[in-house]
Design a protein around this motif. Structure first.
Motif, PDB file in Angstrom:
ATOM      1  N   ALA A   1     -10.000   4.024   1.637  1.00  0.00           N
ATOM      2  CA  ALA A   1      -9.567   3.258   0.469  1.00  0.00           C
ATOM      3  C   ALA A   1      -8.339   3.952  -0.118  1.00  0.00           C
ATOM      4  N   LEU A   2      -7.788   3.344  -1.163  1.00  0.00           N
ATOM      5  CA  LEU A   2      -6.573   3.879  -1.772  1.00  0.00           C
ATOM      6  C   LEU A   2      -6.727   5.321  -2.261  1.00  0.00           C
ATOM      7  N   PRO A   3      -7.834   5.710  -2.915  1.00  0.00           N
ATOM      8  CA  PRO A   3      -7.930   7.106  -3.384  1.00  0.00           C
ATOM      9  C   PRO A   3      -7.776   8.132  -2.267  1.00  0.00           C
ATOM     10  N   GLY A   4      -8.368   7.885  -1.105  1.00  0.00           N
ATOM     11  CA  GLY A   4      -8.241   8.827  -0.001  1.00  0.00           C
ATOM     12  C   GLY A   4      -6.812   8.915   0.507  1.00  0.00           C
ATOM     13  N   ILE A   5      -6.123   7.771   0.566  1.00  0.00           N
ATOM     14  CA  ILE A   5      -4.724   7.771   1.010  1.00  0.00           C
ATOM     15  C   ILE A   5      -3.859   8.548   0.037  1.00  0.00           C
ATOM     16  N   VAL A   6      -4.103   8.362  -1.252  1.00  0.00           N
ATOM     17  CA  VAL A   6      -3.324   9.082  -2.268  1.00  0.00           C
ATOM     18  C   VAL A   6      -3.603  10.579  -2.194  1.00  0.00           C
ATOM     19  N   LEU A   7      -4.865  10.967  -2.032  1.00  0.00           N
ATOM     20  CA  LEU A   7      -5.205  12.384  -1.947  1.00  0.00           C
ATOM     21  C   LEU A   7      -4.556  13.039  -0.731  1.00  0.00           C
ATOM     22  N   ALA A   8      -4.615  12.378   0.402  1.00  0.00           N
ATOM     23  CA  ALA A   8      -4.000  12.940   1.609  1.00  0.00           C
ATOM     24  C   ALA A   8      -2.483  13.047   1.451  1.00  0.00           C
ATOM     25  N   SER A   9      -1.873  12.035   0.853  1.00  0.00           N
ATOM     26  CA  SER A   9      -0.420  12.070   0.640  1.00  0.00           C
ATOM     27  C   SER A   9      -0.040  13.163  -0.348  1.00  0.00           C
ATOM     28  N   MET A  10      -0.849  13.343  -1.375  1.00  0.00           N
ATOM     29  CA  MET A  10      -0.572  14.398  -2.353  1.00  0.00           C
ATOM     30  C   MET A  10      -0.679  15.775  -1.721  1.00  0.00           C
ATOM     31  N   PHE A  11      -1.630  15.937  -0.811  1.00  0.00           N
ATOM     32  CA  PHE A  11      -1.806  17.248  -0.180  1.00  0.00           C
ATOM     33  C   PHE A  11      -0.578  17.644   0.626  1.00  0.00           C
TER      34      PHE A  11
ATOM     35  N   MET B   1       0.829  -1.203   0.000  1.00  0.00           N
ATOM     36  CA  MET B   1       0.000   0.000   0.000  1.00  0.00           C
ATOM     37  C   MET B   1       0.863   1.252   0.000  1.00  0.00           C
ATOM     38  N   THR B   2       1.959   1.227   0.754  1.00  0.00           N
ATOM     39  CA  THR B   2       2.869   2.374   0.792  1.00  0.00           C
ATOM     40  C   THR B   2       3.528   2.587  -0.565  1.00  0.00           C
ATOM     41  N   VAL B   3       4.012   1.506  -1.163  1.00  0.00           N
ATOM     42  CA  VAL B   3       4.663   1.616  -2.478  1.00  0.00           C
ATOM     43  C   VAL B   3       3.671   2.100  -3.533  1.00  0.00           C
ATOM     44  N   LEU B   4       2.461   1.542  -3.520  1.00  0.00           N
ATOM     45  CA  LEU B   4       1.457   1.937  -4.501  1.00  0.00           C
ATOM     46  C   LEU B   4       1.085   3.414  -4.348  1.00  0.00           C
ATOM     47  N   THR B   5       0.956   3.854  -3.107  1.00  0.00           N
ATOM     48  CA  THR B   5       0.658   5.264  -2.866  1.00  0.00           C
ATOM     49  C   THR B   5       1.758   6.159  -3.407  1.00  0.00           C
ATOM     50  N   ALA B   6       3.007   5.772  -3.165  1.00  0.00           N
ATOM     51  CA  ALA B   6       4.135   6.564  -3.663  1.00  0.00           C
ATOM     52  C   ALA B   6       4.181   6.566  -5.187  1.00  0.00           C
ATOM     53  N   LEU B   7       3.899   5.423  -5.801  1.00  0.00           N
ATOM     54  CA  LEU B   7       3.935   5.336  -7.265  1.00  0.00           C
ATOM     55  C   LEU B   7       2.873   6.215  -7.925  1.00  0.00           C
ATOM     56  N   ILE B   8       1.796   6.496  -7.195  1.00  0.00           N
ATOM     57  CA  ILE B   8       0.745   7.357  -7.748  1.00  0.00           C
ATOM     58  C   ILE B   8       0.962   8.813  -7.365  1.00  0.00           C
ATOM     59  N   ALA B   9       1.214   9.052  -6.083  1.00  0.00           N
ATOM     60  CA  ALA B   9       1.275  10.428  -5.584  1.00  0.00           C
ATOM     61  C   ALA B   9       2.514  11.176  -6.058  1.00  0.00           C
ATOM     62  N   VAL B  10       3.666  10.523  -6.068  1.00  0.00           N
ATOM     63  CA  VAL B  10       4.909  11.223  -6.419  1.00  0.00           C
ATOM     64  C   VAL B  10       4.904  11.708  -7.869  1.00  0.00           C
ATOM     65  N   PRO B  11       4.564  10.865  -8.871  1.00  0.00           N
ATOM     66  CA  PRO B  11       4.514  11.393 -10.247  1.00  0.00           C
ATOM     67  C   PRO B  11       3.497  12.516 -10.428  1.00  0.00           C
TER      68      PRO B  11
ATOM     69  N   ASN C   1       9.024  11.802  -2.231  1.00  0.00           N
ATOM     70  CA  ASN C   1       8.866  10.364  -2.015  1.00  0.00           C
ATOM     71  C   ASN C   1       9.094  10.002  -0.546  1.00  0.00           C
ATOM     72  N   ALA C   2      10.095  10.612   0.069  1.00  0.00           N
ATOM     73  CA  ALA C   2      10.368  10.317   1.476  1.00  0.00           C
ATOM     74  C   ALA C   2       9.189  10.704   2.358  1.00  0.00           C
ATOM     75  N   ARG C   3       8.564  11.841   2.062  1.00  0.00           N
ATOM     76  CA  ARG C   3       7.433  12.282   2.879  1.00  0.00           C
ATOM     77  C   ARG C   3       6.197  11.401   2.635  1.00  0.00           C
ATOM     78  N   VAL C   4       5.979  10.986   1.404  1.00  0.00           N
ATOM     79  CA  VAL C   4       4.839  10.115   1.112  1.00  0.00           C
ATOM     80  C   VAL C   4       4.981   8.794   1.861  1.00  0.00           C
ATOM     81  N   VAL C   5       6.172   8.216   1.818  1.00  0.00           N
ATOM     82  CA  VAL C   5       6.401   6.925   2.467  1.00  0.00           C
ATOM     83  C   VAL C   5       6.229   7.032   3.979  1.00  0.00           C
TER      84      VAL C   5
END
Length: 295
Positions: free
Chosen positions: A145-155, A68-78, A211-215
């Motif tokens: 779910a994953l979308p909420g985690i990605v949105l929060a990480s992107m913010f 889940m952490t890797v997937l979030t980083a792969l989406i949020a960082v790019p 990436n470090a902050r997302v992880v």
């Protein structure tokens, strides 16, 4: 008394005693507050043997948290990288009325607590939120779910790339891009052949920090993920659950993964800083080079 013209002026605190004292204080503080926790994590992770460590890392819940952490980083960082490049390009290459407002908007995540940001997402995308009922009717699940985690990480990581690029692109000015455009290069070609080569090290530096902050993000993700073990837990959240369940070895084993990522990030950051510093002394391409790039 005459002074040699080549003598270096004395700086504040340049005496050997002051210099050694300051260096000693920094080393002691660094050892206690930075190095010691890393050593403790490694010792506690392997305190019950390599077999227990491997079993904890290979546990299905831990593997799910890592994925889940890797997937979030792969989406949020790019996505944040693209946002940072576009924002820096707009701010430094164009003049418009809302330019200062855009800079303020980019800085907002640094001024708001991540937990507050997560709560805000609850009021926007939750069942009782602004878009919650509409999303529920459409069968779209954002929170827990994953979308909420990605949105929060992107913010929380949105400013990192832009903050690295904006000062550098402002210092470089617009001359090279304007020269390339006047010679017939398109905007996209100008970016690829002129702008990107001049900012690539700052861009990589921002990506590493992002990436470090997302992880390692905990606050905002803990609010929007729901802490569902084996499903929506990222690695930091999984570590907290293990620690609260008194599974100390498992918690430190999972924490060692984040510690390794942190060390790798520090090394990459130092290398990029060193390379970027050496590149600052390199002169900008001549007009003839720009003409060749734009051809």
């Amino acid at each position: 008394m005459s002074h040699s013209p080549n003598a270096r002026p004395t700086r504040v605190g340049d005496t050997p005693a002051v210099r050694r004292t300051l260096i000693g204080i920094v080393l002691v503080i660094g050892a206690f507050f930075i190095l010691a926790p890393l050593i403790v994590i490694g010792m506690e992770a392997f305190s019950k043997g390599a077999g227990v460590y491997w079993a904890a890392v290979n546990h299905p819940d831990t593997r799910s948290a890592i994925m889940m952490t890797v997937l979030t980083a792969l989406i949020a960082v790019p996505l944040n990288t693209a946002f940072g490049v576009c924002a820096a390009w707009a701010i430094t290459k164009f003049d418009f009325r809302l330019r200062r407002l855009l800079i303020v908007v980019i800085e907002i995540p640094f001024s708001i607590s991540p937990i507050v940001a997560g709560v805000c997402y609850l009021f926007v995308y939750g069942l009782q939120g602004l878009f919650g009922p509409m999303l529920q009717d459409a069968g779209i699940k954002v929170l827990f779910a994953l979308p909420g985690i990605v949105l929060a990480s992107m913010f929380v990581t949105a400013p990192f790339v832009a903050r690295e690029l904006i000062p550098l692109m402002q210092a470089q000015g617009r001359d090279l891009e304007e020269a390339a455009t006047s010679l017939g290069a398109s905007g996209f070609r100008t970016f690829l052949r002129v702008t990107l080569p001049n900012v690539k090290w700052a861009l990589l530096y921002g990506v590493v920090l992002c990436n470090a902050r997302v992880v390692g993000e905990f606050g905002a993700v803990s609010v929007v993920s729901g802490n569902i073990r084996g499903q929506t837990n990222t690695l930091p959240l999984h570590i907290e659950l293990l620690y609260h369940d008194y599974q100390t070895a498992g918690a430190f084993a999972a924490a060692s993964i984040l510690a390794v990522i942190a060390v790798i990030t520090i090394i990459a950051k130092a290398l990029l800083e060193r390379h970027g510093a050496s590149r600052r002394g390199v002169a900008a391409p001549a007009a003839e080079t720009v003409k060749e790039q734009s051809a």
